[in-house]
Design a protein around this motif. Structure first.
Motif, PDB file in Angstrom:
ATOM      1  N   ALA A 195       0.846  -1.204   0.000  1.00  0.00           N
ATOM      2  CA  ALA A 195       0.000   0.000   0.000  1.00  0.00           C
ATOM      3  C   ALA A 195       0.878   1.250   0.000  1.00  0.00           C
ATOM      4  CB  ALA A 195      -0.919  -0.014   1.216  1.00  0.00           C
ATOM      5  N   LEU A 196       1.940   1.231   0.815  1.00  0.00           N
ATOM      6  CA  LEU A 196       2.835   2.407   0.873  1.00  0.00           C
ATOM      7  C   LEU A 196       3.567   2.604  -0.455  1.00  0.00           C
ATOM      8  CD1 LEU A 196       4.352   1.980   4.460  1.00  0.00           C
ATOM      9  CD2 LEU A 196       2.682   3.709   3.723  1.00  0.00           C
ATOM     10  N   GLU A 197       4.046   1.489  -1.029  1.00  0.00           N
ATOM     11  CA  GLU A 197       4.766   1.590  -2.316  1.00  0.00           C
ATOM     12  C   GLU A 197       3.886   2.193  -3.395  1.00  0.00           C
ATOM     13  OE1 GLU A 197       6.042  -2.391  -3.435  1.00  0.00           O
ATOM     14  OE2 GLU A 197       7.181  -2.478  -1.535  1.00  0.00           O
ATOM     15  N   ASN A 198       2.602   1.809  -3.388  1.00  0.00           N
ATOM     16  CA  ASN A 198       1.683   2.256  -4.437  1.00  0.00           C
ATOM     17  C   ASN A 198       0.910   3.514  -4.051  1.00  0.00           C
ATOM     18  OD1 ASN A 198       1.503   0.043  -6.734  1.00  0.00           O
ATOM     19  ND2 ASN A 198       1.776  -1.004  -4.782  1.00  0.00           N
ATOM     20  N   ASN A 199       1.171   4.011  -2.843  1.00  0.00           N
ATOM     21  CA  ASN A 199       0.495   5.211  -2.353  1.00  0.00           C
ATOM     22  C   ASN A 199      -1.033   5.066  -2.392  1.00  0.00           C
ATOM     23  OD1 ASN A 199       0.477   7.755  -1.289  1.00  0.00           O
ATOM     24  ND2 ASN A 199       0.526   8.787  -3.297  1.00  0.00           N
ATOM     25  N   ILE A 200      -1.510   3.935  -1.895  1.00  0.00           N
ATOM     26  CA  ILE A 200      -2.968   3.708  -1.827  1.00  0.00           C
ATOM     27  C   ILE A 200      -3.360   3.340  -0.396  1.00  0.00           C
ATOM     28  CG2 ILE A 200      -3.472   3.094  -4.239  1.00  0.00           C
ATOM     29  CD1 ILE A 200      -2.969   0.189  -3.577  1.00  0.00           C
ATOM     30  N   PHE A 201      -4.658   3.413  -0.130  1.00  0.00           N
ATOM     31  CA  PHE A 201      -5.152   3.148   1.225  1.00  0.00           C
ATOM     32  C   PHE A 201      -5.169   1.640   1.516  1.00  0.00           C
ATOM     33  CE2 PHE A 201      -7.358   7.087  -0.101  1.00  0.00           C
ATOM     34  CZ  PHE A 201      -6.913   7.931   0.907  1.00  0.00           C
ATOM     35  N   LEU A 202      -5.094   1.323   2.803  1.00  0.00           N
ATOM     36  CA  LEU A 202      -5.253  -0.073   3.227  1.00  0.00           C
ATOM     37  C   LEU A 202      -6.228  -0.124   4.404  1.00  0.00           C
ATOM     38  CD1 LEU A 202      -4.593  -3.111   3.444  1.00  0.00           C
ATOM     39  CD2 LEU A 202      -2.526  -2.502   4.724  1.00  0.00           C
ATOM     40  N   HIS A 203      -7.392  -0.739   4.156  1.00  0.00           N
ATOM     41  CA  HIS A 203      -8.402  -0.897   5.202  1.00  0.00           C
ATOM     42  C   HIS A 203      -8.305  -2.305   5.772  1.00  0.00           C
ATOM     43  CE1 HIS A 203     -12.198  -0.747   7.337  1.00  0.00           C
ATOM     44  NE2 HIS A 203     -12.680  -1.749   6.628  1.00  0.00           N
ATOM     45  N   VAL A 204      -8.263  -2.424   7.102  1.00  0.00           N
ATOM     46  CA  VAL A 204      -8.223  -3.741   7.741  1.00  0.00           C
ATOM     47  C   VAL A 204      -9.602  -4.057   8.321  1.00  0.00           C
ATOM     48  CG1 VAL A 204      -7.201  -5.125   9.586  1.00  0.00           C
ATOM     49  CG2 VAL A 204      -5.764  -3.573   8.250  1.00  0.00           C
ATOM     50  N   ASP A 205     -10.192  -5.148   7.852  1.00  0.00           N
ATOM     51  CA  ASP A 205     -11.469  -5.597   8.388  1.00  0.00           C
ATOM     52  C   ASP A 205     -11.183  -6.512   9.577  1.00  0.00           C
ATOM     53  OD1 ASP A 205     -13.885  -6.640   9.034  1.00  0.00           O
ATOM     54  OD2 ASP A 205     -14.446  -7.273   7.007  1.00  0.00           O
ATOM     55  N   ALA A 206     -11.215  -5.902  10.762  1.00  0.00           N
ATOM     56  CA  ALA A 206     -11.004  -6.662  12.006  1.00  0.00           C
ATOM     57  C   ALA A 206     -12.327  -6.716  12.765  1.00  0.00           C
ATOM     58  CB  ALA A 206      -9.902  -6.020  12.838  1.00  0.00           C
ATOM     59  N   ALA A 207     -13.427  -6.773  12.009  1.00  0.00           N
ATOM     60  CA  ALA A 207     -14.755  -6.784  12.631  1.00  0.00           C
ATOM     61  C   ALA A 207     -14.828  -7.898  13.669  1.00  0.00           C
ATOM     62  CB  ALA A 207     -15.839  -6.961  11.569  1.00  0.00           C
ATOM     63  N   PHE A 208     -14.339  -9.079  13.303  1.00  0.00           N
ATOM     64  CA  PHE A 208     -14.339 -10.190  14.263  1.00  0.00           C
ATOM     65  C   PHE A 208     -13.035 -10.229  15.071  1.00  0.00           C
ATOM     66  CE2 PHE A 208     -13.743 -14.586  15.664  1.00  0.00           C
ATOM     67  CZ  PHE A 208     -14.931 -14.763  16.359  1.00  0.00           C
ATOM     68  N   GLY A 209     -11.903 -10.197  14.372  1.00  0.00           N
ATOM     69  CA  GLY A 209     -10.608 -10.420  15.029  1.00  0.00           C
ATOM     70  C   GLY A 209     -10.136  -9.282  15.923  1.00  0.00           C
ATOM     71  N   GLY A 210     -10.745  -8.110  15.782  1.00  0.00           N
ATOM     72  CA  GLY A 210     -10.294  -6.941  16.534  1.00  0.00           C
ATOM     73  C   GLY A 210     -10.392  -7.107  18.038  1.00  0.00           C
ATOM     74  N   PHE A 211     -11.382  -7.888  18.493  1.00  0.00           N
ATOM     75  CA  PHE A 211     -11.508  -8.148  19.926  1.00  0.00           C
ATOM     76  C   PHE A 211     -10.960  -9.525  20.295  1.00  0.00           C
ATOM     77  CE2 PHE A 211     -14.213  -4.428  20.331  1.00  0.00           C
ATOM     78  CZ  PHE A 211     -13.929  -4.005  21.629  1.00  0.00           C
ATOM     79  N   VAL A 212     -10.183 -10.141  19.357  1.00  0.00           N
ATOM     80  CA  VAL A 212      -9.560 -11.434  19.649  1.00  0.00           C
ATOM     81  C   VAL A 212      -8.033 -11.291  19.649  1.00  0.00           C
ATOM     82  CG1 VAL A 212      -9.343 -13.851  18.945  1.00  0.00           C
ATOM     83  CG2 VAL A 212     -11.499 -12.642  18.556  1.00  0.00           C
ATOM     84  N   LEU A 213      -7.498 -10.825  18.514  1.00  0.00           N
ATOM     85  CA  LEU A 213      -6.036 -10.817  18.330  1.00  0.00           C
ATOM     86  C   LEU A 213      -5.268 -10.074  19.432  1.00  0.00           C
ATOM     87  CD1 LEU A 213      -5.934 -10.351  14.450  1.00  0.00           C
ATOM     88  CD2 LEU A 213      -5.470 -12.440  15.745  1.00  0.00           C
ATOM     89  N   PRO A 214      -5.729  -8.874  19.877  1.00  0.00           N
ATOM     90  CA  PRO A 214      -4.934  -8.170  20.893  1.00  0.00           C
ATOM     91  C   PRO A 214      -4.876  -8.917  22.218  1.00  0.00           C
ATOM     92  CG  PRO A 214      -6.554  -6.692  19.886  1.00  0.00           C
ATOM     93  CD  PRO A 214      -6.898  -8.085  19.449  1.00  0.00           C
TER      94      PRO A 214
END
Ligand code: 0PR
Length: 392
Positions: A195-214
């Motif tokens: 995303a940085l190389e191409n200068n584009i956005f990166l959205h992370v869908d952590a709808a489920f994992g957001g309250f698991v992974l941390p």
């Protein structure tokens, strides 16, 4: 509607009948939702009339929303975030991509001149093949072409495939931290670099994992710690144990948030960034209550119990020669089972179990949410064995 109203008793009796037809979570292994925490329910009821669509009237709830967002930002390694509480993953995903599309169109002069330009093609978004179906809605609503990148053998998105799909009309990439079907985490560090190389956005869908992974023992790079990640969807109404509808959308950069602004001249506040107008303050209060009641320690305990149950179930299944399609990363299991659709419907019809399936590859899908218990797993395994044995 009746001309005259019914009595309270009549209404209660009708509602009780309807409620009795709803399933309880006792035999549900297919859902990414669960019973909300008691403290969340209490807060939800206390703030039931609060409308965040006109938050000048509900300053106290607005303050709670700011505190929830700041706690989520801290959890996801960026204290300086902007965003708001949504109705869930679908709205968060729509709004994240809407901001990418708006900025892309702004950068390409006016829409009219774009449409006249023969070389202009529709903006496109590169998503993993495992992306939630909300991205199909995103594509339809926002008129953005969806380019689905293939998965590798571990059912993570292939970085090469993502790279090959990017062109000058790509507005951004999507990565998934906890895919709906497999609970898999994409190689988000590599996607952040792309995303940085191409200068584009990166959205992370952590709808489920957001309250698991941390809250897992192993640490995963999936959030704002990675410099290319520009927005994150995280749902308190899934593993956050809050009430429905509780989602959250966080942006690293206020410029992206600003692209969602609508003027609301006659309200107590003059601008709105949300998709819905009227918005539940009850869900905000519920999320504040449960996050502060449990703390990181409470969520760590919840996740660790779900993972213990997941491992317990996997051991029992292995004894029956049933194995997962991938080693589960979180409390989502996709099983290699013959005639999945038949097994699923027989489990429901004969034993009342609700399980789900995965599409590609085809498998039987189980989500081990906090309402699951060891006893529940013991009896599920017995019933699954009966169904599988009778297929032979
Ligand atoms: N992103 C991911 C990774 C998801 O898993 C989901 C929903 C969404 C976005 C969309 O979230 P909302 O449904 O909050 O808009 N995942 C579950 C699914 O589609 C939602 C769910 C929950 C389905 C409970 C059934 C159920 O009983 O499977």
């Amino acid at each position: 509607m009746n001309e005259t109203g019914l009595s309270e008793e009549e209404i209660r009796s009708i509602l009780n009948d309807s409620k009795a037809q709803d399933l309880t979570y006792e035999r549900v292994l297919s859902s990414m939702c669960t019973y909300p925490h008691k403290i969340a329910v209490e807060a939800h009821m206390q703030f039931i009339e609060s409308n965040m669509g006109d938050f000048g009237l509900f300053r106290g709830t607005y303050d709670l929303e700011k505190k929830v967002l700041s706690a989520l930002g801290e959890l996801l390694h960026e204290t300086n975030i902007v965003g708001y509480m949504t109705t869930g993953g679908t709205e968060s995903n729509i709004q994240a991509i809407r901001s990418m599309r708006n900025i892309f169109l702004q950068q390409h002069k006016s829409q009219d001149s774009l449409l006249e330009d023969q070389n202009f093609e529709r903006p496109n978004l590169v998503v993993p093949d495992s992306a939630h179906f909300s991205f199909d809605k995103v594509s339809d609503i926002l008129d953005v072409e969806l380019r689905k990148a293939s998965l590798d053998k571990d059912l993570k998105v292939s970085v090469e495939s993502v790279g090959s799909l990017i062109d000058q009309n790509t507005i951004g990439l999507v990565a998934i931290a906890g895919s709906t079907e497999f609970g898999q985490v994409d190689p988000i560090k590599e996607l952040s670099d792309i995303a940085l190389e191409n200068n584009i956005f990166l959205h992370v869908d952590a709808a489920f994992g957001g309250f698991v992974l941390p809250f897992m023992e192993k640490s995963y790079d999936f959030d704002f710690k990675l410099p290319g990640v520009t927005s994150i969807a995280i749902d308190p109404h899934k593993m956050g144990l809050s009430t429905i509808p509780s989602g959250a959308l966080l942006f690293r950069d206020s410029h992206q948030f600003e692209s969602l602004r609508a003027d609301t001249p006659y309200l107590t506040v003059s601008t709105q960034y949300t998709l819905t107008g009227t918005r539940s303050g009850a869900a905000v209060a519920a999320t504040y209550a449960v996050m502060n009641f449990l703390g990181k320690e409470g969520y760590r305990e919840t996740v660790s119990r779900c993972m213990e149950l997941t491992d317990y179930l996997l051991d029992k299944l292995a004894e029956m020669d049933v194995y997962p399609l991938i080693e589960p990363v979180m409390n989502v299991i996709a099983l290699e089972v013959p005639e999945c659709d038949l097994v699923r419907s027989r489990l429901a019809k004969e034993f009342n179990w609700q399980v789900s399936i995965t599409q590609n590859p085809h498998g039987l899908r189980l989500v081990i949410m906090p309402h699951v218990s060891f006893e529940m797993i013991d009896s599920f395994v017995v019933d699954l064995k009966k169904v599988l044995d009778s297929l032979e």
